[in-house]
Scaffold this active site. Structure first.
Site, PDB file in Angstrom:
ATOM      1  N   GLU A  13      32.775  45.078  42.883  1.00 26.06           N
ATOM      2  CA  GLU A  13      33.087  45.595  44.289  1.00 26.06           C
ATOM      3  C   GLU A  13      32.909  46.708  44.234  1.00 26.06           C
ATOM      4  O   GLU A  13      33.291  47.766  43.500  1.00 26.06           O
ATOM      5  CB  GLU A  13      33.907  44.666  44.377  1.00 26.06           C
ATOM      6  CG  GLU A  13      35.178  45.586  46.390  1.00 26.06           C
ATOM      7  CD  GLU A  13      34.015  44.829  47.061  1.00 26.06           C
ATOM      8  OE1 GLU A  13      34.231  44.996  48.054  1.00 26.06           O
ATOM      9  OE2 GLU A  13      33.361  44.320  46.960  1.00 26.06           O
ATOM     10  N   CYS A  62      39.896  46.668  50.201  1.00 26.35           N
ATOM     11  CA  CYS A  62      39.706  46.129  49.521  1.00 26.35           C
ATOM     12  C   CYS A  62      38.790  44.895  50.097  1.00 26.35           C
ATOM     13  O   CYS A  62      39.926  44.265  50.803  1.00 26.35           O
ATOM     14  CB  CYS A  62      39.351  46.033  48.018  1.00 26.35           C
ATOM     15  SG  CYS A  62      38.371  44.971  46.456  1.00 26.35           S
ATOM     16  N   CYS A  65      39.829  41.476  46.667  1.00 24.27           N
ATOM     17  CA  CYS A  65      41.120  41.139  45.883  1.00 24.27           C
ATOM     18  C   CYS A  65      42.365  41.294  47.311  1.00 24.27           C
ATOM     19  O   CYS A  65      43.974  41.172  47.190  1.00 24.27           O
ATOM     20  CB  CYS A  65      42.223  42.548  45.478  1.00 24.27           C
ATOM     21  SG  CYS A  65      41.627  43.871  45.286  1.00 24.27           S
ATOM     22  N   HIS A  69      46.983  45.165  48.772  1.00 24.95           N
ATOM     23  CA  HIS A  69      47.144  46.212  48.997  1.00 24.95           C
ATOM     24  C   HIS A  69      48.022  45.857  50.404  1.00 24.95           C
ATOM     25  O   HIS A  69      49.020  46.710  50.495  1.00 24.95           O
ATOM     26  CB  HIS A  69      46.224  46.828  49.321  1.00 24.95           C
ATOM     27  CG  HIS A  69      44.950  47.130  48.291  1.00 24.95           C
ATOM     28  ND1 HIS A  69      45.597  48.270  47.657  1.00 24.95           N
ATOM     29  CD2 HIS A  69      43.405  46.702  47.800  1.00 24.95           C
ATOM     30  CE1 HIS A  69      44.788  47.947  46.448  1.00 24.95           C
ATOM     31  NE2 HIS A  69      43.509  47.844  46.824  1.00 24.95           N
ATOM     32  N   SER A 562      41.748  51.005  39.590  1.00 28.68           N
ATOM     33  CA  SER A 562      40.564  51.077  39.264  1.00 28.68           C
ATOM     34  C   SER A 562      40.754  52.753  38.953  1.00 28.68           C
ATOM     35  O   SER A 562      39.740  52.870  38.553  1.00 28.68           O
ATOM     36  CB  SER A 562      39.470  50.424  39.801  1.00 28.68           C
ATOM     37  OG  SER A 562      39.308  49.139  39.772  1.00 28.68           O
ATOM     38  N   CYS A 609      37.778  49.535  45.774  1.00 30.63           N
ATOM     39  CA  CYS A 609      40.179  49.938  45.761  1.00 30.63           C
ATOM     40  C   CYS A 609      39.834  51.389  45.820  1.00 30.63           C
ATOM     41  O   CYS A 609      41.144  51.998  45.935  1.00 30.63           O
ATOM     42  CB  CYS A 609      40.565  48.725  44.726  1.00 30.63           C
ATOM     43  SG  CYS A 609      40.312  47.051  44.974  1.00 30.63           S
TER      44      CYS A 609
END
Length: 630
Positions: A13, A62, A65, A69, A562, A609
């Site tokens: 992603e 994102c 996921c 968040h 990340s 992200c």
């Protein structure tokens, strides 16, 4: 020395570029850099907005996921405003989070990472009858027979179980053959299928794994039913500051949560247990075992040196995160840092991460030495509550600002900042979480482990016995990082069951409250407040940081997994997790760096992200085609 560029890294992603310098004579990677190639501007989007709406925007950081968040943002705002959510809301959020964890790990392993280990082309050489026999052998040898803490099982039988017949595998093989012979590989395109590492697995293992790849494409959507029931939809379920937006009634069949819909969640929870136990765990362990036996114990990077986790799954209500109460109430108490695990658990050092550490800029801070951002004092790191999002794009070392050849490892080369713990680089993720819990239990820092912590230790010891290798040898590797994601999916499948049971029992006791709206009115807020939201997301420790002034967001920063792992190097702290893992990985064919794809994919990169591009006027700046066939 040869410089190799992989841009973009596919099957992730977001947008990630890596560059490596390879000694072609030895295959050793002498240097590596990882670059997030798009700017995340969500912090600027949130500035000046109502904190009660922040989760809705932050959740869009994102698209993979989905919910994580939002949860971290909600916890940050609630921490700032001193809001305690009801028991039902806490249970529902935990169920949503555990469901997301399982879904994310399964999609990552089968659909993003598996093709680094498994080849559909090699599957064409398999004997379908031998594949059926192998399937039974794998289930016998590589299944981990663990159970969660819930005494009852609402699943009458394992409804989803691997097929093991010659006819089934022959049919799958025929479908693969048609795809390959068509010359249009579709979802199997853009890979180094002639790489020698694909010979590590027998053809039958390739056919079995590709069949499971297709199985999971079909089943994964049913793992997130809890998002639909409690949050209204997936991706990006709905929440509310102070709890959840869904009403509970065991009598009204139109209510968001009733007996019928709780039963749907229960079916989804049981499905997750079946898929993890019967497909994911055996598959990841048989692949890992064969690669370990072939000598693939590299790619550890920072994992054996320094890992960090925040912990998660509050059992009950807590008064706040920044005051430390959150850490006193967790089912998985992985909060802390472990150094030198690669030298053995006896020599590993554990450092706790507590409430007081969250506000200490000497403990947690971000730097921009090699990132395309500007700080008032370039060499001074900033605590996230004081963080600044000010872009400063300088371009590559060779090429133009819009057509790069090579990035400038001596200067700025990424849109990702460099977060540090006590001025040091760390790795985050499921592997970090497992290393920390295992170390804490074995060294006596957790005198009375929770059922989940004991479960994690038992998993590690079972795999160590299977591989005939101590944890410090197999865990901090590419194989270990991948295998532990499977263990984490199994753990979360039973955590799901655990909190669904708590939710049902609490509703049975007469409690149907889902939200605390006592402080919804801004008149009840302090003029200035700040909070932090922590969550152990599928990719690791996630933190959102908010400061509020006069009812509006004054500053917002997110340090995502990340960011920790994909960050650029630092003069004093050294390399980040991606870069150090690439340096510790040998490459057989420089022009076909499958090993680099495998080690980077083992982190489950989610660069959306870490990076975002935003134009305040809503103009389309550019379109980047990452698929060569479009």
């Amino acid at each position: 020395m040869k410089r190799i560029v992989v841009d973009p890294i596919n099957r992730i992603e977001g947008h990630l570029r890596v560059e490596i310098k390879v000694n072609e004579a030895t295959g050793k990677v002498e240097d590596a850099l990882s670059s997030g190639t798009a700017w995340r501007g969500i912090e600027l989007v949130l500035k000046g907005r109502d904190p009660r709406d922040a989760w809705l925007f932050a959740q869009r950081i994102c698209g993979v996921c989905t919910t994580v968040h939002a949860l971290a943002c909600l916890r940050a705002v609630e921490d700032a405003l001193g809001i305690q959510i009801p028991k039902n809301a806490n249970y529902m959020r935990n169920i949503i989070a555990a469901s997301q964890m399982i879904h994310d790990h399964i999609v990552h392993f089968y659909h993003l990472h598996a093709l680094d280990w498994v080849s559909p082309v090699a599957a064409l050489k398999a004997d379908p009858a031998a594949t059926a026999a192998l399937q039974n052998t794998v289930l016998e040898k590589y299944s981990l027979k663990f159970e969660g803490p819930i005494a009852f099982d609402t699943n009458a039988y394992a409804k989803d179980f691997p097929k093991a017949t010659t006819a089934y595998f022959r049919e799958i093989q025929n479908k693969i053959k048609n795809i390959v012979e068509s010359g249009q590989l579709g979802i199997f395109a853009a890979q180094y299928w002639d790489h020698p590492d694909y010979s590590i697995l027998p053809p039958e293992a390739h056919l079995m794994a590709v069949a499971h790849y297709l199985n999971m494409l079909d089943r994964q959507r049913d793992l997130v039913t809890s998002h639909l029931v409690f949050g209204g939809k997936n991706p990006h379920p709905h929440y509310i500051v102070g709890g959840m937006p869904c009403s509970i009634s065991m009598n009204d069949m139109n209510a968001s949560v009733n007996t019928e819909r709780l039963a749907l969640v229960g079916t989804s929870v049981d499905l997750a247990i079946d898929l993890v136990n019967s497909f994911y765990i055996p598959d990841v362990l048989v692949i890992g075992d064969l690669f370990i036996k072939a000598g693939h114990v590299d790619g550890g990077g920072l994992a054996g040196k320094r890992v960090l986790s925040f912990g998660d799954f509050p059992e009950e209500r807590y008064s706040g995160i920044s005051n430390g109460d959150y850490f006193n109430n967790l089912l998985v108490r992985s909060n802390g840092v472990v150094e030198n695990f690669g030298e053995g658990v006896d020599r590993a050092a554990f450092y706790p991460l507590e409430g007081k550490d969250l506000s200490d800029p000497a403990v947690l801070a971000e730097g921009v030495e090699h990132a395309w951002y500007n700080y008032p004092e370039a060499s001074k790191d900033l605590h996230p509550w004081s963080g600044i999002t000010s872009p400063q794009y300088t371009g590559p070392k060779e090429g133009t600002k819009t057509a790069w050849k090579y990035l400038d490892e001596a200067g700025k080369y990424s849109w990702i900042k460099t977060p540090k713990w006590n001025g040091k680089m760390v790795e985050v993720g499921p592997l970090a979480k497992y290393i920390i819990v295992y170390t804490k239990v074995k060294k006596g820092f957790l005198q009375q482990p929770t059922w989940a912590e004991k479960f994690m230790v038992d998993q590690i010891e079972a795999v160590s016995k299977l591989l005939n290798m101590p944890p410090e040898k197999w865990m901090p590797t590419t194989v270990g990082r991948t295998a532990v994601r499977g263990l984490d999916a199994q753990l979360n499948a039973y955590i799901n069951k655990y909190f669904l049971d708590k939710l049902i029992n609490n509703i049975k006791a007469g409690d149907t409250t889902v939200a605390n709206t006592n402080t919804w009115d801004q008149a009840n807020w302090p003029k200035e407040a700040r909070g932090v939201g922590l969550h152990e997301a599928p990719r690791g420790g996630l933190s959102h940081w908010v400061t509020i002034k006069n009812g509006k967001i004054d500053n917002y920063q997110a340090i995502v997994p990340s960011t920790w792992n994909a960050c650029p190097r630092d003069t004093n702290a050294g390399y980040g997790a991606y870069e150090s893992s690439m340096i510790e990985t040998k490459v057989k064919i420089a022009e076909k760096p499958l090993e680099i794809l495998r080690v980077v994919h083992s982190f489950d990169p989610c660069l959306a992200c870490a990076t975002h591009l935003y134009d305040g006027q809503g103009k389309e700046l550019s379109v980047v085609r990452t698929d060569p066939y479009l």
